[in-house]
Design an enzyme around this catalytic site. Structure first.
Site, PDB file in Angstrom:
ATOM      1  CD  GLU A 162      76.778  13.876  -4.347  1.00 33.28           C
ATOM      2  OE1 GLU A 162      75.664  13.932  -3.833  1.00 33.28           O
ATOM      3  OE2 GLU A 162      77.408  12.806  -4.483  1.00 33.28           O
ATOM      4  CG  HIS A 230      74.490  17.750  -0.978  1.00 35.57           C
ATOM      5  ND1 HIS A 230      73.334  16.995  -0.974  1.00 35.57           N
ATOM      6  CD2 HIS A 230      75.384  17.052  -1.712  1.00 35.57           C
ATOM      7  CE1 HIS A 230      73.530  15.882  -1.673  1.00 35.57           C
ATOM      8  NE2 HIS A 230      74.763  15.901  -2.130  1.00 35.57           N
ATOM      9  CB  CYS A 348      66.905  18.248  -0.802  1.00 32.54           C
ATOM     10  SG  CYS A 348      68.095  18.571   0.478  1.00 32.54           S
TER      11      CYS A 348
HETATM   12  O1  SUG Z   1      72.022  12.109  -0.978  1.00 35.32           O
HETATM   13  N1  SUG Z   1      69.490  11.047   1.191  1.00 35.32           N
HETATM   14  C1  SUG Z   1      69.978  12.023   0.230  1.00 35.32           C
HETATM   15  C2  SUG Z   1      69.525  13.412   0.595  1.00 35.32           C
HETATM   16  C3  SUG Z   1      69.851  14.415  -0.471  1.00 35.32           C
HETATM   17  C4  SUG Z   1      69.590  15.808  -0.042  1.00 35.32           C
HETATM   18  N2  SUG Z   1      69.851  16.712  -1.101  1.00 35.32           N
HETATM   19  C5  SUG Z   1      70.370  17.947  -0.954  1.00 35.32           C
HETATM   20  N3  SUG Z   1      70.978  18.332   0.129  1.00 35.32           N
HETATM   21  N4  SUG Z   1      70.328  18.719  -1.973  1.00 35.32           N
HETATM   22  C6  SUG Z   1      71.491  11.971   0.131  1.00 35.32           C
HETATM   23  O2  SUG Z   1      72.154  11.805   1.171  1.00 35.32           O
HETATM   24  C7  SUG Z   1      69.111   8.789   2.037  1.00 35.32           C
HETATM   25  C8  SUG Z   1      68.640   7.481   1.466  1.00 35.32           C
HETATM   26  C9  SUG Z   1      68.468   6.398   2.491  1.00 35.32           C
HETATM   27  O3  SUG Z   1      69.148   6.411   3.506  1.00 35.32           O
HETATM   28  O4  SUG Z   1      67.642   5.505   2.237  1.00 35.32           O
HETATM   29  C10 SUG Z   1      69.591   9.756   0.958  1.00 35.32           C
HETATM   30  O5  SUG Z   1      70.055   9.314  -0.070  1.00 35.32           O
END
Ligand code: SUG
Length: 417
Positions: A162, A230, A348
């Site tokens: 990731e 994460h 993020c």
């Molecule tokens: O991968 N949300 C992302 C958020 C990523 C956050 N990134 C870090 N922590 N670096 C994920 O969970 C939600 C999409 C939706 O529900 O439509 C989403 O993919």
């Protein structure tokens, strides 16, 4: 060569929506089915980029990816009887969370003295696993100068990766050799552990890192189970400072000891459970902050989401921390609520790359004039709102396409179209 930290923020795409696609991401689950506001979302993201430029920081931008991804739907044999989550996956604007775009090892850390980038395969979630080929294309343009950069293939899908969200770098100054800390998950209880240890180890080998200056640390399974999908939801590092919740790692004291053994100057700023519970940390995203070094000896600033200011526990901890004599001298709140509702905070939204800006394709670097032009395109082309039943509609397909092509044109990147 003047190496500095450049934050590449993902421009929030015109199809930003709330489909609740990410198991283990509590905000995403909680906002499933709500109406999103892509235009406001993208302007919030751009305002954060502008605010960081105003602090004297170097700012880059990564583009949204082409959505909907009809090739994905074709390969899944999608028809209207199939799960709505599959349709939503093909529409996801999830590339905005650029911390998951790649893992980056700056030149001072690598054997060949180049900056290495490995796009993340993001295999755990279907809506994210489709990102890497288009992300890789962008990285190959932005970091095309092979004298200074090497853009790898992603780790094979056998091991979930990731990207930088599970990677921290400790160093005295960004342009000096650092210690790279890879955080993986083994178990997350009811939720998936998305970063596999073998993926982290592969990235470290491929980047040519000195094994004596790499650490592999297990994330606390309780943190994953509480919604820290994460590591960057519970910890962030910048230069000598590790800012972390007391329950971020499986064995917290051993993690600190291992870091100190290779990086004796480490300064840990730990937030205890009694001051801010893990749940409150995850709700407010206190640790999903950008911890940045301000120019001209200004010390470090912590750029947090406004949700932190609105939390009595978090804001009083921040006040106490600022009153002390620690390395973090400022706390700055930014409104990225549209992204936060999908579990994406200030950290993020950005990919950190330590490099000489002169070696990066300038089309991916931001200045205020370009930010103005992007604002105009967003204001003109981004949908004001998207309800779940809009996904798949002809008007939205046409609008998303127009918006995407306009942004490519604005940045002079039509070869990506
Ligand atoms: O991968 N949300 C992302 C958020 C990523 C956050 N990134 C870090 N922590 N670096 C994920 O969970 C939600 C999409 C939706 O529900 O439509 C989403 O993919």
């Amino acid at each position: 060569m003047s190496l500095r930290e450049i934050n590449f923020d993902g421009l929030i795409g015109p199809t930003h929506n709330y489909a609740g696609l990410s198991l283990g991401n509590i905000a995403s689950d909680r906002h499933r089915g709500q109406v999103s506001r892509p235009r406001a979302a993208a302007l919030q993201g751009l305002a954060k980029m502008r605010a960081n430029m105003a602090l004297g920081l170097c700012q880059g931008v990564l583009l949204p990816l082409p959505r909907p991804n009809t090739a994905l739907l074709d390969r899944l044999g999608y028809d209207p009887g199939a799960s709505p989550a599959l349709l939503a996956a093909a529409w996801s604007a999830s590339a905005m969370w650029a911390a998951n775009a790649a893992t980056v090892s700056p030149a001072p850390d690598t054997r060949d003295g180049r900056c290495h980038l490995t796009p993340a395969n993001l295999v755990t979630m279907v809506h994210r696993a489709q990102e890497w080929p288009d992300t890789q294309r962008q990285l190959r343009l932005a970091f095309a100068d092979t004298r200074h950069f090497m853009v790898h293939e992603p780790v094979p899908p056998s091991f979930g990766d990731e990207g930088a969200a599970n990677h921290m770098r400790l160093c005295t100054r960004h342009d000096e050799p650092g210690v790279e800390v890879f955080v993986y998950g083994r178990s997350g209880g009811r939720f998936p552990a998305r970063q596999h240890e073998e993926a982290s180890r592969a990235v470290a080998r491929l980047h040519g890192l000195d094994p004596a200056r790499c650490l592999f640390v297990e994330q606390n399974p309780d943190a994953i189970a509480a919604g820290a999908f994460h590591n960057d939801v519970v910890a962030v590092a910048n230069e000598k400072v590790l800012f972390t919740h007391a329950r971020a790692f499986a064995d917290q004291q051993r993690a600190y000891a291992a870091m100190r053994a290779v990086f004796p100057d480490l300064e840990v700023v730990e937030v205890p459970e009694e001051a801010v519970s893990l749940e409150e940390a995850i709700r407010t995203y206190l640790f999903n902050a950008q911890l940045v070094t301000l120019p001209n000896g200004g010390g470090m600033a912590l750029i947090v989401p406004t949700e932190c200011r609105d939390s009595p526990a978090v804001s009083s901890w921040c006040e106490r921390m600022l009153a002390g004599n620690g390395p973090i001298r400022r706390v700055i709140a930014v409104d990225v609520r549209q992204s936060m509702a999908n579990g994406g905070g200030p950290a993020c939204l950005r990919l950190r790359v330590v490099a000489d800006p002169a070696t990066v394709d300038p089309r991916f670097l931001l200045d205020s004039d370009k930010a103005d032009r992007l604002s105009a395109v967003i204001g003109r082309e981004w949908p004001e709102q998207i309800a779940p039943h809009d996904l798949g509609s002809d008007w939205l397909i046409a609008q998303a396409r127009r918006a995407y092509l306009s942004v490519l044109e604005t940045l002079g990147l039509t070869e990506l179209g």
